[in-house]
Scaffold this active site. Sequence first.
Site, PDB file in Angstrom:
ATOM      1  N   GLU A 201       7.274 -15.848  27.019  1.00  0.00           N
ATOM      2  CA  GLU A 201       8.251 -16.308  27.787  1.00  0.00           C
ATOM      3  C   GLU A 201       9.683 -16.098  26.958  1.00  0.00           C
ATOM      4  OE1 GLU A 201       7.504 -20.112  29.383  1.00  0.00           O
ATOM      5  OE2 GLU A 201       6.125 -19.150  30.658  1.00  0.00           O
ATOM      6  N   GLU A 303      -0.774 -17.927  32.687  1.00  0.00           N
ATOM      7  CA  GLU A 303      -0.425 -19.270  32.793  1.00  0.00           C
ATOM      8  C   GLU A 303      -0.294 -19.637  34.323  1.00  0.00           C
ATOM      9  OE1 GLU A 303       2.965 -21.039  30.541  1.00  0.00           O
ATOM     10  OE2 GLU A 303       2.298 -19.963  28.782  1.00  0.00           O
TER      11      GLU A 303
END
Length: 385
Positions: A201, A303
Amino acid sequence: MKAGLLPLLALCGAVAAWLPHDKLRGVNLGSLFVVEPWMMMRKWESMGCGSLKSELECVSKLGQETADKAFRDHWETWVTEQDMDEIKKYGLNTIRVPLGHWIVESTVQKPGEQFPRGGMAYLDRLASWATAKQLYVILDLHGAPAAQTPQQPSTGQFVSTAGFFEPDRFNQAYAFLQAMTEHIHTNAAYNTTGTIQVLNEPVRDYSQAPLLLQYYATAYEKIREVEKKLGVSKDKRLTVQFMDKTWGAGNPKDVMSGKHGVAYDNHRYLKYAPVQHTKESYLSTSCGDSFGEAGNTPIVIGEWSLGVESSVEKTAEWEPTREQNKAFYTKWWAAQVVAYEKQAGWVFWSWKTQLGGDWRWSYSAAVKVGVLPEDAGKAAELSPC
């Protein structure tokens, strides 16, 4: 070196360097080696970290020796061998392990960086458990040097700006990746560790995309450099994973085209998505979901959760402890699983939390209250799609 692999982990070199034939069905071990205080406030307070926002702040406050002991106690208890047995029992075959670069202690720059020491021994123990129990392991650089995104405890430091995007910090990350690559290939505990993710991320700042793609290209070469030096055959090399194009920080395929052993990661939280935040919308969105745009395959949904939009999550219609809501969450879990298994598979965030009765972020707790089945393979028959 990878040898004597178990049946689940049959090599699939035509697709990636080392991915199982089976769909990945797994959980993240969130807050084990990179603490996110929101997930474990009771434990964080007991460690002496109180209202502090990150590991760096906690170590700085406690002092190195005291912090090292507090984190050793945390690593000893947050994920145990019993947890690994339960993961296996629930029909899961994969764990994703978020790491901070500081687990390779030589990458820590003093005096500005203070992080807990001694984590590698506990990672070795975890990897050995995974090998014994036939669980596939993804290791993920979650906390990059100087942070790859601002104001995120998940990077191990709560900073106002992302300081990762400059040559010295890239070099720290390359050192981490090379050290981990060598450690994996020379330690039998890691016989079921097959993927290393080079960055989790990064900041969604498209002006940084050229630098990020430069980092991706070099990171891949640095990993392969070590494997060539060690004489690792092509089919035993690690799969190297990148956030996919839809993350919004450039398309890694631009620098990975033609490279062997590449995979992509997509994070799928409808909580933050531009959709209607209704039960009907969540189900229809998940049933129709698709992935792998711009050639980003094979792709793992690395995720996702059952968390819903913040403004509604505590209302009666969504409250997880209300019996009448549990059937929806079961269906939504199943709908997501079926969608994600159209690709390489999925890894839920996370295995455990300390959020009381709110099991929407805890796979283990959701199973224990009967929202999720004890066999992850039952998703297809539970799906409303």
